[in-house]
Design a protein around this motif. Structure first.
Motif, PDB file in Angstrom:
ATOM      1  N   PRO A   1      29.651  42.547  33.120  1.00 56.19           N
ATOM      2  CA  PRO A   1      28.382  42.518  33.384  1.00 56.19           C
ATOM      3  C   PRO A   1      28.043  40.866  33.002  1.00 56.19           C
ATOM      4  O   PRO A   1      28.000  40.471  31.982  1.00 56.19           O
ATOM      5  N   ASN A   2      27.157  40.024  33.853  1.00 58.29           N
ATOM      6  CA  ASN A   2      26.922  38.819  33.621  1.00 58.29           C
ATOM      7  C   ASN A   2      27.885  37.812  33.126  1.00 58.29           C
ATOM      8  O   ASN A   2      27.632  36.767  32.645  1.00 58.29           O
ATOM      9  N   CYS A   3      29.200  38.005  33.690  1.00 58.47           N
ATOM     10  CA  CYS A   3      30.267  37.108  33.539  1.00 58.47           C
ATOM     11  C   CYS A   3      30.185  36.082  34.344  1.00 58.47           C
ATOM     12  O   CYS A   3      29.494  35.757  35.402  1.00 58.47           O
ATOM     13  N   ILE A   4      31.015  34.930  34.143  1.00 56.95           N
ATOM     14  CA  ILE A   4      31.202  33.799  35.062  1.00 56.95           C
ATOM     15  C   ILE A   4      32.746  34.081  35.878  1.00 56.95           C
ATOM     16  O   ILE A   4      33.865  34.141  34.795  1.00 56.95           O
ATOM     17  N   PHE A   5      32.762  34.273  37.103  1.00 57.37           N
ATOM     18  CA  PHE A   5      34.170  34.427  37.651  1.00 57.37           C
ATOM     19  C   PHE A   5      34.624  33.142  38.067  1.00 57.37           C
ATOM     20  O   PHE A   5      33.837  32.337  38.735  1.00 57.37           O
ATOM     21  N   PHE A   6      35.915  32.821  37.687  1.00 59.14           N
ATOM     22  CA  PHE A   6      36.501  31.377  37.978  1.00 59.14           C
ATOM     23  C   PHE A   6      37.371  32.011  39.075  1.00 59.14           C
ATOM     24  O   PHE A   6      38.429  32.796  38.997  1.00 59.14           O
ATOM     25  N   ALA A   7      37.376  31.309  40.224  1.00 60.65           N
ATOM     26  CA  ALA A   7      38.307  31.707  41.420  1.00 60.65           C
ATOM     27  C   ALA A   7      39.710  31.099  41.563  1.00 60.65           C
ATOM     28  O   ALA A   7      40.055  30.068  42.379  1.00 60.65           O
ATOM     29  N   LEU A   8      40.535  31.405  40.479  1.00 58.52           N
ATOM     30  CA  LEU A   8      41.791  30.715  40.522  1.00 58.52           C
ATOM     31  C   LEU A   8      42.692  31.313  41.402  1.00 58.52           C
ATOM     32  O   LEU A   8      42.536  32.036  42.446  1.00 58.52           O
ATOM     33  N   LYS A   9      43.462  30.225  41.882  1.00 57.61           N
ATOM     34  CA  LYS A   9      44.686  30.564  43.064  1.00 57.61           C
ATOM     35  C   LYS A   9      46.140  30.866  42.333  1.00 57.61           C
ATOM     36  O   LYS A   9      46.407  30.396  41.313  1.00 57.61           O
ATOM     37  N   GLY A  10      46.614  31.712  43.206  1.00 61.01           N
ATOM     38  CA  GLY A  10      48.277  31.963  42.341  1.00 61.01           C
ATOM     39  C   GLY A  10      49.091  31.863  43.791  1.00 61.01           C
ATOM     40  O   GLY A  10      48.580  31.544  45.046  1.00 61.01           O
ATOM     41  N   GLU A  11      50.315  32.077  43.632  1.00 63.26           N
ATOM     42  CA  GLU A  11      51.413  32.211  44.934  1.00 63.26           C
ATOM     43  C   GLU A  11      51.010  33.043  45.776  1.00 63.26           C
ATOM     44  O   GLU A  11      51.217  33.039  47.112  1.00 63.26           O
ATOM     45  N   ASN A  12      50.500  34.377  45.496  1.00 63.98           N
ATOM     46  CA  ASN A  12      50.106  35.300  46.543  1.00 63.98           C
ATOM     47  C   ASN A  12      48.809  35.839  46.453  1.00 63.98           C
ATOM     48  O   ASN A  12      48.187  36.830  47.091  1.00 63.98           O
ATOM     49  N   PHE A  13      47.635  34.820  46.034  1.00 63.69           N
ATOM     50  CA  PHE A  13      46.311  35.153  46.062  1.00 63.69           C
ATOM     51  C   PHE A  13      45.488  33.931  46.018  1.00 63.69           C
ATOM     52  O   PHE A  13      45.822  32.904  45.574  1.00 63.69           O
ATOM     53  N   ASN A  14      44.204  34.189  46.511  1.00 58.57           N
ATOM     54  CA  ASN A  14      43.441  33.123  46.084  1.00 58.57           C
ATOM     55  C   ASN A  14      41.932  33.602  45.866  1.00 58.57           C
ATOM     56  O   ASN A  14      41.282  34.454  46.481  1.00 58.57           O
ATOM     57  N   GLY A  15      41.697  33.152  44.581  1.00 56.81           N
ATOM     58  CA  GLY A  15      40.500  33.778  43.875  1.00 56.81           C
ATOM     59  C   GLY A  15      39.224  33.684  44.943  1.00 56.81           C
ATOM     60  O   GLY A  15      38.112  34.547  44.755  1.00 56.81           O
ATOM     61  N   ASN A  16      39.324  32.668  45.843  1.00 60.96           N
ATOM     62  CA  ASN A  16      37.825  32.355  46.428  1.00 60.96           C
ATOM     63  C   ASN A  16      37.762  33.386  47.486  1.00 60.96           C
ATOM     64  O   ASN A  16      36.437  33.764  47.900  1.00 60.96           O
TER      65      ASN A  16
END
Length: 425
Positions: free
Chosen positions: A25-40
């Motif tokens: 709860p109430n965290c900040i999410f950072f949308a990182l990217k990897g070889e097989n995923f995109n946090g966005n």
């Protein structure tokens, strides 16, 4: 948005998350990217799950509520952590090396925590993402942060030093680890020494093992250096008393008995003692910190199961740590001694040579039984029990259980997951 502005938001919501499965709860999410995923792609889900904000670098995603648009999420995370590290007053100890980093980090933390408010790298999150996350865990009242730095290529430690800006540093050793990325032992020494280079350039203190000729030569001209040694009276003297199986040492007429096995853990304990002394801890506090530390996560654990005496050291392996584990196992007592060795990864073109060397070494030590597991060990030239896969080993142990009351060493790289052997005993 500037880093200063983002930091003000972070101070209000000082929890960072990079995995939507672990949103708090109430965290900040950072949308990182990897070889097989995109946090966005998961930013909206993060906010719906309780994140106060999501830091993204996709303009389309940023149109949604509670999104913070930046040019590059990873670089922003790293810049924010460096800004926060300088915002807080905590002193940072940088730590790297080929073997023993995590155990040494935990020992140092166990010792310093008896007197100071201390934070440290969780597990082995020691890369370009893990180091920033560690720095962002520093609180206003944190006094010391112990930051582990890992690398498998040149310039990575240099880069991490630029983020963490350590006030002090220690290198555990220079060994045959990640040879595929470093190319040679000389490459390992050059890469790990990037921590020394940063500290020397910025006139920061260095802790070191004065009995290690490579370390000694690397920092010969350094003024702010603090070393430990078994024999050299120029440095802080710590004696190894015993290691059968637990490391016992003596310092200033006080005996410290750790819950760590193997001579290879002696230097790890020494580093914690030396750093504790530097930070003005008395030996009673240091003794308490070391003796209360219990290894976990498949690192040099002693396990008793069904009458067997087991040394589980299956978190990771390279030729240097494998050799040390075998030498230690040779020294400890046991009537029927069995070895399970799993493949060592990231050795590149040297894989065949190094696996042959380790198998020859094991044969020379004349253990009761030796089992080699993995495709690299399977191709070695010998008549040992060899299993190309873990499934083959499983079938063999089911067909022919090992003798009762055996003393067993289990050692291999993380990808081999040899802790599964415990279920077969």
């Amino acid at each position: 948005m500037t880093i200063e502005q983002l930091h003000q938001i972070f101070l209000q919501y000082p929890q960072v998350c990079t995995d939507t499965r672990k949103i708090t709860p109430n965290c900040i999410f950072f949308a990182l990217k990897g070889e097989n995923f995109n946090g966005n792609d998961y930013a909206s889900q993060a906010v719906e799950s309780g994140a106060s904000f999501a830091v993204v670098d996709n303009a389309e995603v940023a149109k949604e509520n509670k999104m913070i648009l930046v040019n590059d999420v990873l670089k922003t995370l790293q810049s924010l952590s460096r800004f926060h590290r300088n915002y807080c007053k905590a002193k940072v100890i940088g730590l790297t090396g080929s073997n023993g980093k995590t155990t040494t980090k935990e020992l140092i933390t166990a010792v310093l925590s008896t007197k100071y408010k201390t934070v440290a790298t969780k597990g082995n999150l020691n890369n370009h993402i893990g180091v920033p996350l560690t720095l962002l865990s520093i609180k206003n009242d944190t006094e010391i942060a112990v930051v582990e730095m890992g690398a498998n290529h040149l310039k990575e430690i240099e880069f991490l030093c630029g983020i963490a800006e350590p006030d002090y540093g220690y290198i555990t050793n220079f060994g045959k680890a990640h040879l595929e990325g470093f190319g040679s032992e000389e490459g390992v020494i050059k890469a790990k020494s990037e921590l020394y280079n940063y500290l020397i350039d910025n006139n920061k203190p260095i802790f070191f093992n004065a009995d290690d000729p490579i370390q000694r030569s690397k920092i010969e001209p350094v003024i702010k250096k603090y070393g430990y040694s078994q024999d050299n009276s120029q440095y802080y003297n710590i004696k190894l008393v015993d290691a059968d199986p637990f490391v016992k040492l003596e310092v200033e007429d006080i005996t410290i008995t750790s819950q760590l096995i193997g001579r290879y853990n002696f230097s790890n304990c020494c580093a914690a003692i030396l750093i504790g002394k530097y930070f003005s801890l008395d030996l009673k506090e240091i003794k308490q910190g070391i003796e209360n530390y219990i290894p976990q996560n498949n690192r040099s654990q002693i396990i008793h199961k069904n009458g067997h005496h087991i040394i589980l050291d299956a978190y990771n392996a390279n030729p240097t740590s494998m050799k040390a584990a075998l030498e230690n196992f040779k020294e400890i007592s046991g009537d029927y001694k069995i070895v399970f060795l799993g493949d060592m990864f990231e050795l590149g073109s040297l894989a065949e040579k190094e696996h042959q060397y380790i198998s020859d070494l094991a044969i020379a030590m004349d253990f009761s039984e030796i089992n080699l597991i993995g495709e690299n060990f399977f191709t070695t030239n010998n008549t040992l029990k060899k299993f190309k896969s873990f499934d083959e080993l499983r079938q063999s142990l089911q067909d022919t259980p090992i003798p009762q009351s055996a003393t067993i060493l289990i050692k291999g790289s993380r990808g081999m997951a040899l802790e599964r052997i415990l279920d077969l005993l």
